[in-house]
Design an enzyme around this catalytic site. Structure first.
Site, PDB file in Angstrom:
ATOM      1  N   ASP A 122       0.806  -1.226   0.000  1.00 31.70           N
ATOM      2  CA  ASP A 122       0.000   0.000   0.000  1.00 31.70           C
ATOM      3  C   ASP A 122       0.835   1.270   0.000  1.00 31.70           C
ATOM      4  O   ASP A 122       0.414   2.312   0.512  1.00 31.70           O
ATOM      5  CB  ASP A 122      -0.965   0.015   1.204  1.00 31.70           C
ATOM      6  CG  ASP A 122      -1.910  -1.176   1.179  1.00 31.70           C
ATOM      7  OD1 ASP A 122      -2.251  -1.617   0.064  1.00 31.70           O
ATOM      8  OD2 ASP A 122      -2.297  -1.656   2.251  1.00 31.70           O
ATOM      9  N   LYS A 172       1.858   2.185  -5.144  1.00 30.75           N
ATOM     10  CA  LYS A 172       2.416   1.654  -6.401  1.00 30.75           C
ATOM     11  C   LYS A 172       1.524   1.983  -7.601  1.00 30.75           C
ATOM     12  O   LYS A 172       2.005   2.398  -8.656  1.00 30.75           O
ATOM     13  CB  LYS A 172       2.596   0.127  -6.285  1.00 30.75           C
ATOM     14  CG  LYS A 172       3.563  -0.275  -5.177  1.00 30.75           C
ATOM     15  CD  LYS A 172       3.596  -1.776  -4.979  1.00 30.75           C
ATOM     16  CE  LYS A 172       2.357  -2.358  -4.356  1.00 30.75           C
ATOM     17  NZ  LYS A 172       2.121  -2.018  -2.950  1.00 30.75           N
ATOM     18  N   GLY A 191      -4.563  -4.101  -3.915  1.00 33.94           N
ATOM     19  CA  GLY A 191      -5.554  -3.081  -4.231  1.00 33.94           C
ATOM     20  C   GLY A 191      -4.767  -1.836  -4.573  1.00 33.94           C
ATOM     21  O   GLY A 191      -4.141  -1.245  -3.698  1.00 33.94           O
ATOM     22  N   HIS A 192      -4.701  -1.498  -5.841  1.00 32.80           N
ATOM     23  CA  HIS A 192      -3.879  -0.377  -6.298  1.00 32.80           C
ATOM     24  C   HIS A 192      -4.785   0.774  -6.717  1.00 32.80           C
ATOM     25  O   HIS A 192      -5.583   0.639  -7.642  1.00 32.80           O
ATOM     26  CB  HIS A 192      -2.975  -0.822  -7.460  1.00 32.80           C
ATOM     27  CG  HIS A 192      -1.953  -1.849  -7.042  1.00 32.80           C
ATOM     28  ND1 HIS A 192      -1.036  -2.389  -7.902  1.00 32.80           N
ATOM     29  CD2 HIS A 192      -1.709  -2.408  -5.834  1.00 32.80           C
ATOM     30  CE1 HIS A 192      -0.267  -3.243  -7.238  1.00 32.80           C
ATOM     31  NE2 HIS A 192      -0.669  -3.277  -5.987  1.00 32.80           N
ATOM     32  N   GLN A 242       1.978  -5.997  -3.239  1.00 34.39           N
ATOM     33  CA  GLN A 242       2.420  -6.125  -1.842  1.00 34.39           C
ATOM     34  C   GLN A 242       3.712  -5.308  -1.643  1.00 34.39           C
ATOM     35  O   GLN A 242       3.871  -4.295  -2.289  1.00 34.39           O
ATOM     36  CB  GLN A 242       2.610  -7.597  -1.442  1.00 34.39           C
ATOM     37  CG  GLN A 242       1.303  -8.387  -1.342  1.00 34.39           C
ATOM     38  CD  GLN A 242       0.717  -8.795  -2.672  1.00 34.39           C
ATOM     39  OE1 GLN A 242       1.361  -9.473  -3.448  1.00 34.39           O
ATOM     40  NE2 GLN A 242      -0.510  -8.419  -2.942  1.00 34.39           N
TER      41      GLN A 242
END
Ligand code: GDP
Ligand code: IMO
Ligand code: MG
Length: 424
Positions: A13, A16, A40-41, A222
């Site tokens: 988080d 990225k 979750g980007h 990650q």
């Protein structure tokens, strides 16, 4: 042509997705190499916000090719949901996305096994995202997995049924006898849907593109401290999140790796269980959480917050071979009187600068340096020339401690809130 890699240096988080989107115009191809819908980007631009899970963050720019590599684990149901939501926003993935035949499939029973494993661990649970990541990679390594390319074979149904039955037997041995008829039907339909995408031998494609002189950006998921080999084991994910993961997750030879962008927050966060030496349980931690909106993009869980940990960052930079640093969420600290940075750990009274074998079950006292805050709203700044002097001092301090240049600074979630620094 070389392959550049962008990856997280902390516990995920770091931002990225945002930076991959910003850097995409410099590249011909963007590729994901590991992880799956545990990621979750988040991307924000033109007043809109998107959260991507399995799909690379290069899809919003100028028609670059996006690749989901062999190292990724794909949940057909979640992929379909993600793709259909994007289509509703006018983005037709079929034009830009290619998926590896060798990507492993997350089955509904993998998710059930993930939940059952967490339940069995009780208080020692990992706090996974519940997406079936661990069980899917377990099947891959134990040579039992199903790959997307298998869904194109005539005996697909038999392969699926055998894997499903094996999982159901394991679940039964754990005291779980779930009813899966509906979810199974939905999953098999989603596999059919996936077949309508371009499913390719991505290792050949990637190397052919390189030979043609195309440039590739690999997007990590990650973070290095969640890497299965080098992270805070066992409180990690089940893939190699490090630079080497881009080699095995795409079929890129190590000598093809070019720049390695290591991305970190100006502080530190973590979701799920596991050690976190600089975690703040006080109002400062709560303030960082509120100002930084530190809630999970996938699970909505509260993220644990703390000061930046330079012992861990130096370790990550070493393992990843980072050539440039990207500092995110600097604006979150805009109102702080002072900022702390952990420069060493004190373990049993002894100061160490090396990341230890295990962070778990060890009493780690962070050794902090305190720096003055800049007390300036930076969110509308357009160039590094506008940075307040205390913030410049913070950057200089970090560059010296980490022996790596910080070339990009992020001062807000929007694409536009990104400052490219001049190389000295
Ligand atoms: P990723 O998984 O590494 O892509 O990061 P996430 O999307 O899970 O979490 C990063 C969060 O921080 C998202 O909500 C972003 O919109 C937000 N974000 C990214 N960069 C910045 C920044 O510089 N400042 C602020 N305030 N928010 C940011
Ligand atoms: P992005 O790509 C933050 C964490 C989970 C849990 C551990 C194992 O958005 O940075 P898993 O479901 O992978 O078996 O969970 O890893 N985790 C993440 N934390 N960001 C992520 O992805 C994460 N993906 C997994 O919270 O502690
Ligand atoms: Mg995330």
């Amino acid at each position: 042509m070389k392959v550049d890699v962008l990856l997280g240096l902390q516990w995920g988080d770091e931002g990225k997705g945002k930076v991959v989107d910003v850097l995409t115009p410099r590249y011909d191809v963007v590729a994901r190499f590991q992880g799956g819908p545990n990621a979750g980007h988040t991307l924000e631009f033109e007043g809109k916000k998107y959260v991507l899970r399995s799909i690379p963050s290069g899809i919003f720019q100028d028609g670059q090719t996006n690749i989901i590599g062999n190292g990724v684990v794909l949940d057909p149901i979640l992929f379909r949901q993600e793709a259909e939501e994007l289509l509703a926003s006018g983005i037709d993935l079929r034009k830009v996305l290619k998926i590896s035949k060798k990507a492993h499939l997350i089955m509904p029973t993998h998710r059930l096994l993930d939940a059952a494993s967490e339940k069995a661990k009780g208080g020692a649970k990992i706090g996974t995202t519940g997406k079936g990541i661990g069980p899917t990679y377990t099947d891959k390594i134990s040579r039992n997995g199903l790959r997307l390319g298998d869904a194109l074979l005539p005996d697909w149904n038999d392969r699926y049924t055998a894997a499903r039955n094996r999982h159901m037997a394991t679940l039964a041995s754990m005291g779980e006898t779930p009813e899966i008829t509906d979810i199974e039907r939905q999953w098999l339909e989603a596999v059919e849907y996936l077949r309508s995408y371009e499913i390719v031998d991505s290792e050949h494609l990637v190397n052919k593109l390189l030979a043609e002189g195309k440039s590739i950006l690999c997007e990590g998921a990650q973070g290095t401290l969640l890497d299965v080999d080098f992270g805070s084991y066992p409180f990690v994910t089940s893939s190699n999140t490090i630079t080497a993961g881009a080699c095995s997750g795409l079929g890129v030879a190590p000598n093809k790796i070019g720049e390695v962008f290591g991305i970190f927050k100006a502080y530190c966060t973590r979701v799920g269980s596991g050690p976190f030496p600089t975690e703040l349980h006080d109002e400062t931690g709560a303030l960082i959480r509120n100002l930084g909106h530190e809630y999970g993009a996938v699970t909505g869980r509260e993220r644990r917050c703390g000061w930046i940990d330079l012992v861990a960052l130096r370790y990550a930079i070493m393992i990843d071979g980072v050539t440039q640093l990207i500092m995110m969420k600097s604006d979150v600290l805009d109102s702080f009187d002072e900022i702390k940075a952990c420069v060493a750990y004190r373990i049993n009274g002894v100061e160490t600068h090396d990341f230890p074998f295990s962070l778990d079950g060890v009493e780690i006292e962070p050794v902090y340096v305190t720096l003055p805050g800049w007390k300036t709203d930076m969110t509308a700044m357009k160039s590094e020339d506008e940075f307040p002097p205390q913030f410049v001092d913070y950057i200089n301090f970090l560059e010296k401690e980490l022996a790596t240049p910080i070339t990009i600074v992020s001062i807000g979630p929007d694409r536009e809130q990104t400052i490219m620094r001049k190389r000295k």
